[in-house]
Design a protein around this motif. Structure first.
Motif, PDB file in Angstrom:
ATOM      1  N   GLU A 466       0.874  -1.094  -0.226  1.00 33.26           N
ATOM      2  CA  GLU A 466      -0.011   0.034   0.036  1.00 33.26           C
ATOM      3  C   GLU A 466       0.798   1.310   0.007  1.00 33.26           C
ATOM      4  OE1 GLU A 466      -0.286  -2.382   2.106  1.00 33.26           O
ATOM      5  OE2 GLU A 466      -2.645  -3.376   1.840  1.00 33.26           O
ATOM      6  N   ASP A 467       2.160   1.289   0.686  1.00 36.06           N
ATOM      7  CA  ASP A 467       2.756   2.604   0.709  1.00 36.06           C
ATOM      8  C   ASP A 467       3.950   2.640   0.024  1.00 36.06           C
ATOM      9  OD1 ASP A 467       4.066   0.473   2.160  1.00 36.06           O
ATOM     10  OD2 ASP A 467       5.066   1.862   3.480  1.00 36.06           O
ATOM     11  N   ALA A 468       4.087   1.403  -0.941  1.00 40.69           N
ATOM     12  CA  ALA A 468       5.201   1.497  -1.940  1.00 40.69           C
ATOM     13  C   ALA A 468       5.430   2.560  -2.689  1.00 40.69           C
ATOM     14  CB  ALA A 468       5.229   0.140  -2.890  1.00 40.69           C
ATOM     15  N   LYS A 469       4.150   3.148  -3.361  1.00 40.33           N
ATOM     16  CA  LYS A 469       4.221   4.149  -4.302  1.00 40.33           C
ATOM     17  C   LYS A 469       4.585   5.643  -3.717  1.00 40.33           C
ATOM     18  CE  LYS A 469       1.719   6.345  -8.216  1.00 40.33           C
ATOM     19  NZ  LYS A 469       0.561   6.174  -9.011  1.00 40.33           N
ATOM     20  N   GLN A 470       4.121   5.908  -2.487  1.00 37.41           N
ATOM     21  CA  GLN A 470       4.364   7.100  -1.605  1.00 37.41           C
ATOM     22  C   GLN A 470       5.822   6.862  -1.289  1.00 37.41           C
ATOM     23  OE1 GLN A 470       2.051   9.598  -1.216  1.00 37.41           O
ATOM     24  NE2 GLN A 470       3.923  10.501  -0.835  1.00 37.41           N
ATOM     25  N   ALA A 471       6.357   5.915  -0.966  1.00 41.66           N
ATOM     26  CA  ALA A 471       7.675   5.621  -0.521  1.00 41.66           C
ATOM     27  C   ALA A 471       8.596   6.090  -1.730  1.00 41.66           C
ATOM     28  CB  ALA A 471       8.097   4.152  -0.106  1.00 41.66           C
ATOM     29  N   VAL A 472       8.160   5.750  -3.051  1.00 41.33           N
ATOM     30  CA  VAL A 472       9.274   6.103  -4.120  1.00 41.33           C
ATOM     31  C   VAL A 472       9.176   7.466  -4.180  1.00 41.33           C
ATOM     32  CG1 VAL A 472       9.270   5.864  -6.662  1.00 41.33           C
ATOM     33  CG2 VAL A 472       9.073   3.857  -4.936  1.00 41.33           C
ATOM     34  N   SER A 473       8.064   8.001  -4.219  1.00 39.01           N
ATOM     35  CA  SER A 473       7.793   9.440  -4.535  1.00 39.01           C
ATOM     36  C   SER A 473       8.500  10.164  -3.582  1.00 39.01           C
ATOM     37  CB  SER A 473       6.136   9.645  -4.496  1.00 39.01           C
ATOM     38  OG  SER A 473       5.783  11.208  -4.617  1.00 39.01           O
ATOM     39  N   ASP A 474       8.481   9.641  -2.184  1.00 41.99           N
ATOM     40  CA  ASP A 474       9.126  10.630  -1.098  1.00 41.99           C
ATOM     41  C   ASP A 474      10.514  10.602  -1.310  1.00 41.99           C
ATOM     42  OD1 ASP A 474       6.648  11.267  -0.069  1.00 41.99           O
ATOM     43  OD2 ASP A 474       6.905   9.816   1.592  1.00 41.99           O
ATOM     44  N   LEU A 475      11.120   9.207  -1.776  1.00 44.19           N
ATOM     45  CA  LEU A 475      12.412   9.404  -2.060  1.00 44.19           C
ATOM     46  C   LEU A 475      12.810  10.254  -3.088  1.00 44.19           C
ATOM     47  CD1 LEU A 475      13.070   5.427  -1.746  1.00 44.19           C
ATOM     48  CD2 LEU A 475      14.075   7.058  -0.443  1.00 44.19           C
ATOM     49  N   HIS A 476      12.104  10.287  -4.261  1.00 47.58           N
ATOM     50  CA  HIS A 476      12.462  11.361  -5.345  1.00 47.58           C
ATOM     51  C   HIS A 476      12.276  12.753  -4.668  1.00 47.58           C
ATOM     52  CE1 HIS A 476      11.164   8.128  -8.722  1.00 47.58           C
ATOM     53  NE2 HIS A 476      12.091   7.996  -8.010  1.00 47.58           N
ATOM     54  N   SER A 477      11.522  13.105  -3.890  1.00 51.94           N
ATOM     55  CA  SER A 477      11.345  14.540  -3.293  1.00 51.94           C
ATOM     56  C   SER A 477      12.505  14.975  -2.527  1.00 51.94           C
ATOM     57  CB  SER A 477       9.878  14.597  -2.483  1.00 51.94           C
ATOM     58  OG  SER A 477      10.266  13.830  -1.461  1.00 51.94           O
ATOM     59  N   LEU A 478      13.184  13.901  -2.097  1.00 52.67           N
ATOM     60  CA  LEU A 478      14.670  14.103  -1.368  1.00 52.67           C
ATOM     61  C   LEU A 478      15.809  14.074  -2.251  1.00 52.67           C
ATOM     62  CD1 LEU A 478      13.944  11.675   1.834  1.00 52.67           C
ATOM     63  CD2 LEU A 478      13.822  14.152   1.753  1.00 52.67           C
ATOM     64  N   GLY A 479      15.420  14.060  -3.646  1.00 53.05           N
ATOM     65  CA  GLY A 479      16.334  13.983  -4.523  1.00 53.05           C
ATOM     66  C   GLY A 479      17.248  12.651  -4.599  1.00 53.05           C
ATOM     67  N   ILE A 480      16.667  11.756  -4.272  1.00 54.64           N
ATOM     68  CA  ILE A 480      17.443  10.316  -4.288  1.00 54.64           C
ATOM     69  C   ILE A 480      16.522   9.498  -5.388  1.00 54.64           C
ATOM     70  CG2 ILE A 480      17.361   7.940  -2.908  1.00 54.64           C
ATOM     71  CD1 ILE A 480      17.098   9.680  -0.556  1.00 54.64           C
ATOM     72  N   LYS A 481      17.877   8.908  -6.102  1.00 60.87           N
ATOM     73  CA  LYS A 481      17.410   8.145  -7.376  1.00 60.87           C
ATOM     74  C   LYS A 481      17.020   6.743  -6.967  1.00 60.87           C
ATOM     75  CE  LYS A 481      20.045   5.779 -11.165  1.00 60.87           C
ATOM     76  NZ  LYS A 481      21.521   5.591 -11.739  1.00 60.87           N
ATOM     77  N   THR A 482      16.157   6.017  -7.545  1.00 58.55           N
ATOM     78  CA  THR A 482      15.473   4.910  -7.208  1.00 58.55           C
ATOM     79  C   THR A 482      15.813   3.935  -8.396  1.00 58.55           C
ATOM     80  OG1 THR A 482      12.985   5.514  -8.071  1.00 58.55           O
ATOM     81  CG2 THR A 482      13.665   5.795  -5.707  1.00 58.55           C
ATOM     82  N   VAL A 483      16.149   2.478  -8.195  1.00 60.41           N
ATOM     83  CA  VAL A 483      16.397   1.303  -9.087  1.00 60.41           C
ATOM     84  C   VAL A 483      15.745   0.212  -8.510  1.00 60.41           C
ATOM     85  CG1 VAL A 483      18.173   0.343  -9.978  1.00 60.41           C
ATOM     86  CG2 VAL A 483      18.589   2.720  -9.664  1.00 60.41           C
ATOM     87  N   MET A 484      15.064  -0.603  -9.267  1.00 61.89           N
ATOM     88  CA  MET A 484      14.702  -1.852  -8.883  1.00 61.89           C
ATOM     89  C   MET A 484      15.201  -2.950  -9.848  1.00 61.89           C
ATOM     90  SD  MET A 484      10.516  -3.103  -8.607  1.00 61.89           S
ATOM     91  CE  MET A 484      10.324  -3.017 -10.382  1.00 61.89           C
TER      92      MET A 484
END
Length: 639
Positions: A466-484
């Motif tokens: 449930e919180d996965a999409k928000q977590a990714v969005s919050d990481l991006h808002s902190l300027g953090i690159k995400t990779v899966m």
């Protein structure tokens, strides 16, 4: 603390005293008596104007001085015998004895009394921080009800054996790890995971020490001894975390070792250098200034408040269901600019369900399911469990032999004399099984080969947390690159990545492929965090700057492998871990700047003859207490 009854307190402040409470006051009667003598002497001198004649004033001050500072003197002497003179105990001893040598008896006593009181408060704060960290998790009951020969008996949890049955009433905490014997039960796991939502368990499922039974009388069969429970392991982990120092702590320890001898040298120069240019040079005047210099230079505020700040950060994280294995990882999380995540169990629930079964090449659906369930029953992988549960058949355990699990591929073994292969397309190609059917699905596909023939396949789907999409969005808002990165097929990985908004999503990876990808990403990242299950992803968890494991309550290997453990499986806790690291670092540096600013200012004033010993000791103790109060407030922060 300096007035403790043991010699274990060294320059690194291995404090061992209790919180400030009635028995603590009694324990420090000598320091309190010294304070009383000092206050009476000052009241008499300044309100009545009476000063005890020599040598009575000297004797009374020596008594007060020894009551307050005998342990400081003892430790200074012990360290001096080892040629260790650059420490706070030797520094305070020289400063106070120097004050006595020039007749400033009251000031010498005051410095020692207030220094010791400051140390007392510091001890209390450090111990409170350590105890509050432990109390966040040490929620094990003192008594457990065991069922022995049909009779109920209250015993200590330590005395309960594996396979004993314990009874847990509604509202009670489960005392040991075990398996639920009741058909159904609901638990509050907030104390373990930080998650307030009730957790429903069914017969045969694992329950853990620390969970609170909410609604009905239940029985649990114990699966682990008390000392080996998951909660005990986590407690040990958190307590050990306070011993692993951050770079800031290590820097301050090294800084103090360089800073203290420099201060001693400067104090000597303050005494003798003015002789070269001051016309009316008075030794006692400049010696007094050097004593002020020594008192204010004591590095206690830094040496105590900085570890205390990190204890607070570890405590705040624990309260939010995040376990840091050391304060160094709090610092690392503040610098993370790339977060690499596994898919299954990290961003998805890892609870797979069979969506479709298709038998091929003359095999019946019943035979396909029977053989697939048999081979998959020998694996703990979530996909294997989904097939095993789907079959709902009595498994042919006696007929299953030579099973081998090939990471990233699947399973192979003998079932009732037939060679069964269950896994992905690569596995069947490895065993030269011809895939003579057009199978094009986005979801996870498990192919089943029986005696070198494709017998059919299972289509299996997972669900995104449930919180996965928000977590990714919050990481991006902190300027953090995400990779899966995932071992799942590319089409599934791309679909999940698109739904979550992840920057880069790569599938079809074997464990060694993940290692290569993470190594490649590390070369361009400032700091890289990898989030996985801590078991299948052990190599990449180990090589990341910060290895984060999901679901520490579910796997011992998770606790062993990762640097940081997220107890409740929520991806949003990755963001919380970064925020907690930043809060801790900010407050720690606030303390460093505060302490150094005040100390430099008073050092200059002392050398210039403006600040007295009174002002020096009040500034020193005051800064230390302010820094401690600032550090303690970390645990009250809301994330």
């Amino acid at each position: 603390m300096s007035n403790s009854k043991n010699d274990h307190h060294d320059h690194n402040h291995n404090h061992s005293k209790n919180l400030i409470k009635p028995n603590s006051f009694l324990e420090h009667w000598d320091l309190l008596l010294a304070l009383a003598i000092l206050i009476i002497e000052m009241v008499v001198e300044y309100s009545i104007g009476y000063i005890l004649p020599y040598p009575f004033n000297l004797l009374i001050n020596i008594v007060a001085y020894l009551l307050a500072g005998r342990d400081v003197l003892k430790l200074a002497f012990i360290k001096a015998k080892r040629l260790d003179i650059f420490n706070e105990f030797f520094l305070m001893s020289v400063a106070t004895l120097g004050a006595f040598s020039i007749g400033s008896y009251t000031e010498g006593v005051a410095v020692m009394v207030f220094y010791s009181i400051g140390e007392w408060f510091q001890d209390a704060a450090v111990n409170k921080a350590k105890r509050s960290i432990k109390s966040l998790l040490d929620i094990r009951p003192d008594v457990v009800t065991v069922k022995i020969d049909g009779q109920l008996k209250d015993v200590k949890p330590e005395s309960v054996n594996v396979n004993d049955v314990i009874e847990v009433k509604p509202g009670e905490k489960v005392a040991l790890d075990g398996v639920l014997l009741a058909e159904r039960a609901v638990f509050n796991t907030a104390a373990l995971t930080g998650e307030s939502k009730p957790d429903q368990k069914y017969k045969g499922e694992v329950v853990l020490a620390g969970m609170v039974n909410l609604n009905s009388l239940i029985e649990v069969r114990v699966s682990r001894p008390y000392k080996d429970s998951k909660l005990s392991k986590i407690l040990s982990l958190v307590q050990d975390a306070t011993a692993r120092k951050s770079k800031t702590q290590l820097f301050i320890s090294k800084f103090a070792k360089v800073y203290t001898p420099i201060v001693f040298l400067l104090a000597i120069l303050v005494v003798f250098l003015p002789y070269l240019w001051v016309d009316n040079y008075e030794f006692n005047d400049w010696f007094y200034r050097a004593l002020v210099f020594l008192v204010i230079s004591c590095p206690c505020a830094l040496v105590v408040s900085i570890p205390l700040g990190y204890f607070g950060g570890i405590g705040l994280a624990s309260k939010n269901g995040i376990l840091f294995k050391g304060s160094n990882y709090l610092d690392i999380m503040t610098a993370v600019d790339t977060v690499v995540m596994d898919k299954t169990g990290t961003l998805t629930k890892g609870v797979f369900k069979v969506q479709k079964v298709e038998a091929l090449n003359g095999f019946s659906e019943n035979d396909l399911i029977k053989y697939a369930v048999a081979i998959e029953s020998k694996s703990t992988h979530p996909i294997a469990k989904a097939i095993e549960q789907f079959g709902d058949l009595e498994i042919m355990n006696d007929l299953i032999t030579e099973v081998e699990e090939i990471p990233g591929y699947g399973l192979v073994g003998l079932v009732d004399g037939k060679k069964v292969v269950a896994g992905n397309k690569k596995l069947l190609e490895k065993f030269k099984i011809n895939i003579n059917a057009e199978i094009d699905v986005v979801e996870t596909l498990v192919l089943i080969g029986i005696d070198n023939i494709l017998a059919g396949y299972f289509i299996i789907a997972d669900e995104i947390k449930e919180d996965a999409k928000q977590a990714v969005s919050d990481l991006h808002s902190l300027g953090i690159k995400t990779v899966m990165l995932s071992g799942d097929k590319q089409s599934v990985v791309e679909k999940v990545g698109e739904l979550l908004g992840i920057g880069v999503a790569i599938g079809n990876l074997l464990p060694e492929d993940k290692v290569n990808k993470v190594s490649e990403l590390k070369s361009s990242a400032k700091k890289l965090a990898f989030v996985g299950d801590g078991v299948n992803d052990a190599p990449v968890v180990a090589m990341a700057d910060a290895g984060i494991a999901m679901g520490g309550l579910g796997s011992d290997a998770t606790i062993e492998t990762a640097d940081i453990v997220i107890q409740n499986d929520q991806p949003s806790k990755i963001v919380d871990a970064i925020k907690i690291g930043k809060i801790t670092r900010f407050i720690v540096w606030e303390n460093i700047v505060l302490a150094m600013t005040v100390k430099i200012a008073v050092l200059v004033l002392g050398a210039g003859g403006i600040a007295s010993l009174w002002e020096a000791v009040i500034a020193d103790v005051g800064v230390a207490l302010l820094a401690i109060l600032n550090a303690v407030r970390i645990q009250r922060k809301q994330i």
